[in-house]
Design an enzyme around this catalytic site. Structure first.
Site, PDB file in Angstrom:
ATOM      1  N   SER A  76       7.868   9.920  -2.893  1.00  0.00           N
ATOM      2  CA  SER A  76       8.370   8.572  -2.647  1.00  0.00           C
ATOM      3  C   SER A  76       9.366   8.176  -3.732  1.00  0.00           C
ATOM      4  O   SER A  76       9.324   8.719  -4.850  1.00  0.00           O
ATOM      5  CB  SER A  76       7.221   7.567  -2.626  1.00  0.00           C
ATOM      6  OG  SER A  76       6.727   7.353  -3.939  1.00  0.00           O
ATOM      7  N   LYS A 118      -3.473   3.654 -11.252  1.00  0.00           N
ATOM      8  CA  LYS A 118      -4.312   2.820 -10.393  1.00  0.00           C
ATOM      9  C   LYS A 118      -4.648   3.525  -9.078  1.00  0.00           C
ATOM     10  O   LYS A 118      -5.561   3.096  -8.365  1.00  0.00           O
ATOM     11  CB  LYS A 118      -3.650   1.465 -10.112  1.00  0.00           C
ATOM     12  CG  LYS A 118      -2.467   1.463  -9.192  1.00  0.00           C
ATOM     13  CD  LYS A 118      -1.905   0.053  -9.044  1.00  0.00           C
ATOM     14  CE  LYS A 118      -0.717   0.011  -8.093  1.00  0.00           C
ATOM     15  NZ  LYS A 118      -1.090   0.306  -6.701  1.00  0.00           N
ATOM     16  N   ASP A 119      -3.943   4.623  -8.777  1.00  0.00           N
ATOM     17  CA  ASP A 119      -4.207   5.384  -7.555  1.00  0.00           C
ATOM     18  C   ASP A 119      -5.076   6.613  -7.799  1.00  0.00           C
ATOM     19  O   ASP A 119      -5.290   7.413  -6.879  1.00  0.00           O
ATOM     20  CB  ASP A 119      -2.888   5.836  -6.920  1.00  0.00           C
ATOM     21  CG  ASP A 119      -2.043   4.677  -6.418  1.00  0.00           C
ATOM     22  OD1 ASP A 119      -2.626   3.639  -6.067  1.00  0.00           O
ATOM     23  OD2 ASP A 119      -0.811   4.811  -6.374  1.00  0.00           O
ATOM     24  N   THR A 136      -0.461  -7.064   2.840  1.00  0.00           N
ATOM     25  CA  THR A 136      -0.934  -6.292   1.690  1.00  0.00           C
ATOM     26  C   THR A 136      -1.916  -5.238   2.183  1.00  0.00           C
ATOM     27  O   THR A 136      -2.597  -5.434   3.188  1.00  0.00           O
ATOM     28  CB  THR A 136      -1.605  -7.179   0.627  1.00  0.00           C
ATOM     29  OG1 THR A 136      -2.001  -6.359  -0.479  1.00  0.00           O
ATOM     30  CG2 THR A 136      -2.812  -7.910   1.175  1.00  0.00           C
ATOM     31  N   ALA A 137      -1.975  -4.130   1.462  1.00  0.00           N
ATOM     32  CA  ALA A 137      -2.969  -3.105   1.753  1.00  0.00           C
ATOM     33  C   ALA A 137      -4.082  -3.121   0.719  1.00  0.00           C
ATOM     34  O   ALA A 137      -4.975  -2.279   0.746  1.00  0.00           O
ATOM     35  CB  ALA A 137      -2.307  -1.728   1.774  1.00  0.00           C
ATOM     36  N   SER A 138      -4.040  -4.097  -0.183  1.00  0.00           N
ATOM     37  CA  SER A 138      -4.974  -4.156  -1.302  1.00  0.00           C
ATOM     38  C   SER A 138      -6.106  -5.144  -1.052  1.00  0.00           C
ATOM     39  O   SER A 138      -5.853  -6.350  -0.908  1.00  0.00           O
ATOM     40  CB  SER A 138      -4.220  -4.570  -2.575  1.00  0.00           C
ATOM     41  OG  SER A 138      -5.109  -5.007  -3.581  1.00  0.00           O
ATOM     42  N   CYS A 158     -12.258   2.041  -2.533  1.00  0.00           N
ATOM     43  CA  CYS A 158     -11.030   1.389  -2.069  1.00  0.00           C
ATOM     44  C   CYS A 158     -11.295   0.119  -1.274  1.00  0.00           C
ATOM     45  O   CYS A 158     -10.378  -0.659  -1.025  1.00  0.00           O
ATOM     46  CB  CYS A 158     -10.212   2.364  -1.224  1.00  0.00           C
ATOM     47  SG  CYS A 158      -9.484   3.701  -2.171  1.00  0.00           S
ATOM     48  N   ARG A 190      -8.123  -6.208  -3.245  1.00  0.00           N
ATOM     49  CA  ARG A 190      -8.077  -7.134  -4.388  1.00  0.00           C
ATOM     50  C   ARG A 190      -7.103  -8.262  -4.133  1.00  0.00           C
ATOM     51  O   ARG A 190      -7.446  -9.450  -4.278  1.00  0.00           O
ATOM     52  CB  ARG A 190      -7.656  -6.372  -5.661  1.00  0.00           C
ATOM     53  CG  ARG A 190      -7.339  -7.298  -6.843  1.00  0.00           C
ATOM     54  CD  ARG A 190      -6.719  -6.533  -8.001  1.00  0.00           C
ATOM     55  NE  ARG A 190      -5.420  -5.966  -7.691  1.00  0.00           N
ATOM     56  CZ  ARG A 190      -4.256  -6.584  -7.861  1.00  0.00           C
ATOM     57  NH1 ARG A 190      -4.217  -7.837  -8.297  1.00  0.00           N
ATOM     58  NH2 ARG A 190      -3.125  -5.977  -7.579  1.00  0.00           N
ATOM     59  N   ARG A 191      -5.864  -7.928  -3.781  1.00  0.00           N
ATOM     60  CA  ARG A 191      -4.861  -8.970  -3.554  1.00  0.00           C
ATOM     61  C   ARG A 191      -5.267  -9.880  -2.400  1.00  0.00           C
ATOM     62  O   ARG A 191      -5.075 -11.098  -2.465  1.00  0.00           O
ATOM     63  CB  ARG A 191      -3.499  -8.325  -3.281  1.00  0.00           C
ATOM     64  CG  ARG A 191      -2.864  -7.699  -4.519  1.00  0.00           C
ATOM     65  CD  ARG A 191      -1.624  -6.912  -4.171  1.00  0.00           C
ATOM     66  NE  ARG A 191      -0.946  -6.408  -5.359  1.00  0.00           N
ATOM     67  CZ  ARG A 191      -0.212  -5.319  -5.404  1.00  0.00           C
ATOM     68  NH1 ARG A 191      -0.047  -4.591  -4.293  1.00  0.00           N
ATOM     69  NH2 ARG A 191       0.383  -4.937  -6.520  1.00  0.00           N
ATOM     70  N   LYS A 192      -5.824  -9.307  -1.360  1.00  0.00           N
ATOM     71  CA  LYS A 192      -6.267 -10.124  -0.224  1.00  0.00           C
ATOM     72  C   LYS A 192      -7.302 -11.140  -0.676  1.00  0.00           C
ATOM     73  O   LYS A 192      -7.185 -12.339  -0.386  1.00  0.00           O
ATOM     74  CB  LYS A 192      -6.849  -9.225   0.871  1.00  0.00           C
ATOM     75  CG  LYS A 192      -7.422  -9.998   2.057  1.00  0.00           C
ATOM     76  CD  LYS A 192      -7.990  -9.053   3.113  1.00  0.00           C
ATOM     77  CE  LYS A 192      -8.582  -9.847   4.275  1.00  0.00           C
ATOM     78  NZ  LYS A 192      -9.121  -8.943   5.340  1.00  0.00           N
ATOM     79  N   ARG A 212       1.870  -1.296   5.092  1.00  0.00           N
ATOM     80  CA  ARG A 212       1.886  -0.007   4.408  1.00  0.00           C
ATOM     81  C   ARG A 212       3.336   0.445   4.298  1.00  0.00           C
ATOM     82  O   ARG A 212       4.242  -0.152   4.853  1.00  0.00           O
ATOM     83  CB  ARG A 212       1.085   1.030   5.207  1.00  0.00           C
ATOM     84  CG  ARG A 212      -0.427   0.801   5.239  1.00  0.00           C
ATOM     85  CD  ARG A 212      -1.107   1.014   3.891  1.00  0.00           C
ATOM     86  NE  ARG A 212      -0.615   2.199   3.225  1.00  0.00           N
ATOM     87  CZ  ARG A 212      -0.966   3.445   3.534  1.00  0.00           C
ATOM     88  NH1 ARG A 212      -1.871   3.647   4.486  1.00  0.00           N
ATOM     89  NH2 ARG A 212      -0.470   4.473   2.890  1.00  0.00           N
ATOM     90  N   GLY A 213       3.519   1.539   3.548  1.00  0.00           N
ATOM     91  CA  GLY A 213       4.868   2.076   3.342  1.00  0.00           C
ATOM     92  C   GLY A 213       5.317   1.874   1.913  1.00  0.00           C
ATOM     93  O   GLY A 213       4.673   1.173   1.124  1.00  0.00           O
ATOM     94  N   ASN A 214       6.429   2.511   1.555  1.00  0.00           N
ATOM     95  CA  ASN A 214       6.928   2.382   0.196  1.00  0.00           C
ATOM     96  C   ASN A 214       7.545   1.006  -0.030  1.00  0.00           C
ATOM     97  O   ASN A 214       7.602   0.176   0.885  1.00  0.00           O
ATOM     98  CB  ASN A 214       7.916   3.516  -0.133  1.00  0.00           C
ATOM     99  CG  ASN A 214       9.142   3.510   0.767  1.00  0.00           C
ATOM    100  OD1 ASN A 214       9.642   2.467   1.157  1.00  0.00           O
ATOM    101  ND2 ASN A 214       9.644   4.695   1.085  1.00  0.00           N
ATOM    102  N   THR A 223      10.367  -0.012   2.329  1.00  0.00           N
ATOM    103  CA  THR A 223       9.871  -0.280   3.687  1.00  0.00           C
ATOM    104  C   THR A 223       9.234  -1.658   3.772  1.00  0.00           C
ATOM    105  O   THR A 223       9.463  -2.424   4.722  1.00  0.00           O
ATOM    106  CB  THR A 223       8.855   0.791   4.101  1.00  0.00           C
ATOM    107  OG1 THR A 223       9.497   2.076   4.114  1.00  0.00           O
ATOM    108  CG2 THR A 223       8.289   0.503   5.488  1.00  0.00           C
ATOM    109  N   ARG A 224       8.454  -2.011   2.780  1.00  0.00           N
ATOM    110  CA  ARG A 224       7.774  -3.313   2.785  1.00  0.00           C
ATOM    111  C   ARG A 224       8.774  -4.460   2.663  1.00  0.00           C
ATOM    112  O   ARG A 224       8.641  -5.476   3.346  1.00  0.00           O
ATOM    113  CB  ARG A 224       6.744  -3.372   1.651  1.00  0.00           C
ATOM    114  CG  ARG A 224       5.642  -2.343   1.798  1.00  0.00           C
ATOM    115  CD  ARG A 224       4.576  -2.486   0.736  1.00  0.00           C
ATOM    116  NE  ARG A 224       3.722  -1.305   0.710  1.00  0.00           N
ATOM    117  CZ  ARG A 224       2.494  -1.267   0.215  1.00  0.00           C
ATOM    118  NH1 ARG A 224       1.967  -2.363  -0.288  1.00  0.00           N
ATOM    119  NH2 ARG A 224       1.791  -0.161   0.216  1.00  0.00           N
TER     120      ARG A 224
END
Length: 313
Positions: free
Chosen positions: A20, A92-93, A134-136, A248, A138-140, A156-158, A161-162
């Site tokens: 990416s 973090k990943d 968001t895909a997180s 996750c 935590r953030r949600k 999702r996406g880089n 893309t977002r």
């Protein structure tokens, strides 16, 4: 010393990375740091990009199909098979429990740990029932703590893309890590959100370089570029995460700073819908490896039975 370090390799140092744009930028930062630290010529390192499974699955949360290992397994295989000498990761990943044959040999100096909101001037300025991507978890959860009316949807996406999805009106807003935006030279993108509202994910903003445990030569090469303060802070955050046995699906945040010999760790756990948020802070001396886990246990002890159940307690 430079000649001694170089003597162990009769070819370029092969640095594995996801393909990416952000991952490539981080790998280039790592390569440049190694070149500078050892006085090498540019042709003495080689980037080896590969597509991670996590970059291929864009329609589901990764927690449903394998979790954080989807970011690392291709690089793990290449490292195990000797196709690369080290692998660059967004820390973090990276799973908290890694195969014993690998070791994080160094971390670059940590970047900005804030999140940035893209699509509005502030969380308060978002329209009623705004669609935020968001895909997180935590953030949600953190967003819903502030605005229970928000409609949080998977994105999702880089980074590019977002951002395009926001520009095209598919979502009203999204959240992105300031560190990633800065590394892509997008410093003006988004609005910084206070850590009091969005405490970062454990290890956010940190780049780690992993090697084979037994490869002492490459470990020394990588250690030369490592930031001691970053390593200590991120290690504290990951020890906290490990004690929680979080995955996750778990809305978890942590941010450690190091001043002299003291580590200050701020952390929180949340209900996925934002209805409960337990926060805490602990200061301890460098080397007190049980302190982050103690903070995790303290937060769980203050949580409701429903929140504890998320962590199997």
């Amino acid at each position: 010393m430079k000649n001694e370090l170089r003597a162990g390799l009769d070819r370029p140092l092969r640095i594995g990375t996801r393909q990416s744009p952000l991952a490539m930028a981080q790998a280039e930062m790592t390569a440049n740091a190694i070149l500078h630290a050892h006085g090498w010529h540019p042709d003495q390192v080689e980037l080896v990009p590969m597509i991670a499974t996590g970059d291929k699955i864009l329609d589901r949360p990764l927690a449903e199909v394998g979790g954080k290992s989807l970011w690392t397994k291709e690089l793990d295989r290449a490292l195990h098979d000797g196709e690369i000498d080290c692998a660059v990761h967004s820390m973090k990943d990276v799973e908290t429990i890694r195969p014993p044959e690998f070791v994080i040999a160094g971390m670059l100096e940590r970047a900005d740990t804030h999140d940035r909101l893209v699509g509005a001037a502030s969380i308060e300025a978002l329209p009623q029932a705004a669609v935020v991507g968001t895909a997180s978890p935590r953030r949600k959860a953190q967003l819903l703590c502030q605005r229970a009316d928000l409609n949080i949807q998977l994105i999702r996406g880089n980074v590019q893309t977002r951002l395009k999805k926001i520009a095209d009106g598919e979502y009203d807003a999204t959240l992105l890590a300031a560190a990633g935006l800065d590394r892509l030279e997008m410093q003006e993108t988004g609005v910084e959100i206070s850590r009091d509202i969005l405490l970062p994910a454990p290890a956010q903003g940190a780049i780690g370089v992993e090697t084979r445990f037994e490869d002492q030569h490459v470990r020394r090469l990588v250690h030369a570029i490592s930031s001691t303060a970053t390593f200590r802070a991120v290690t504290a955050e990951r020890l906290y995460l490990k004690q929680l046995t979080a995955d996750c699906h778990s809305p978890v945040a942590a941010w450690a700073t190091v001043e002299g010999t003291t580590v200050q760790l701020r952390a929180e756990i949340l209900m996925p819908d934002g209805s409960e948020r337990i926060s805490g802070l602990q200061e301890f001396e460098i080397g007190e490896v049980t302190a982050p886990g103690n903070l995790a246990d303290k937060l769980l002890g203050q949580a409701s039975a429903e929140l504890r159940a998320i962590f199997g307690r």
